[in-house]
Motif scaffolding. Structure first.
Motif, mmCIF file in Angstrom:
data_model
loop_
_atom_site.group_PDB
_atom_site.id
_atom_site.type_symbol
_atom_site.label_atom_id
_atom_site.label_comp_id
_atom_site.label_asym_id
_atom_site.label_seq_id
_atom_site.Cartn_x
_atom_site.Cartn_y
_atom_site.Cartn_z
ATOM 1 N N GLY A 120 0.831 -1.200 -0.141
ATOM 2 C CA GLY A 120 0.037 0.123 -0.104
ATOM 3 C C GLY A 120 0.767 1.182 -0.051
ATOM 4 N N ASP A 124 -3.499 4.891 -2.092
ATOM 5 C CA ASP A 124 -4.469 4.019 -1.775
ATOM 6 C C ASP A 124 -5.456 4.337 -0.635
ATOM 7 O OD1 ASP A 124 -3.309 2.441 -3.354
ATOM 8 O OD2 ASP A 124 -1.980 1.288 -1.993
ATOM 9 N N GLY A 145 -3.958 4.916 -7.191
ATOM 10 C CA GLY A 145 -4.205 4.130 -6.124
ATOM 11 C C GLY A 145 -4.943 2.844 -6.279
#
Length: 151
Positions: A120, A124, A145
């Motif tokens: 991540g 995101d 993202g």
């Protein structure tokens, strides 16, 4: 707020008021400690600041749990950057390594470990929150993202 304790108190007040559907909180203590003494989990000052921030987040989690009244909730915890020594830079690999944690009481959310190869990033956060609030159709086409944590 003037400091992390004041920020936590205000955020807790907002959560307990149940007036808001969305609360954003920024704790600067770990960043300040990292820049002054080093981003090192074994360094006492940095470690203590992280622990203090963890306790503040715990108070906010308790407030959410005590007021959710059967509503689904989502909590995303991340950092603005990683670090090495007392600094960071755009080309520094540690700067780009950030924690990305998702917690929820929703059956739609699959809480667990992030994939090691793609843990991540800042990009995101927005699509994950948008997906939670409005489903896949709430995410505009072309938004950078990806969504994390949903079944």
């Amino acid at each position: 707020a003037s400091n992390d304790d004041a920020m936590a108190a205000k955020a807790e007040e907002w959560i307990l008021s149940e007036e808001y559907d969305f609360v954003f909180v920024d704790f600067d203590g770990p960043d300040a400690a990292g820049h002054s003494t080093g981003f090192d989990g074994y360094a006492t000052i940095y470690q203590n600041r992280v622990r203090t921030t963890d306790a503040l987040i715990g108070k906010l989690l308790d407030a959410v749990a005590n007021t959710s009244s059967g509503e689904e909730w989502l909590i995303v915890v991340t950092s603005d950057h990683g670090g090495e020594g007392t600094g960071h830079g755009s080309e520094d690999a540690y700067n780009r390594k950030i924690p990305f944690m998702v917690a929820s009481n929703s059956p739609r959310v699959n809480v667990g470990y992030m994939p090691f190869e793609d843990p991540g990033s800042h990009m995101d956060v927005l699509p994950t929150i948008m997906h939670f609030l409005g489903g896949p159709s709430a995410i505009p086409s072309g938004l950078d993202g990806q969504v994390f944590g949903f079944n």
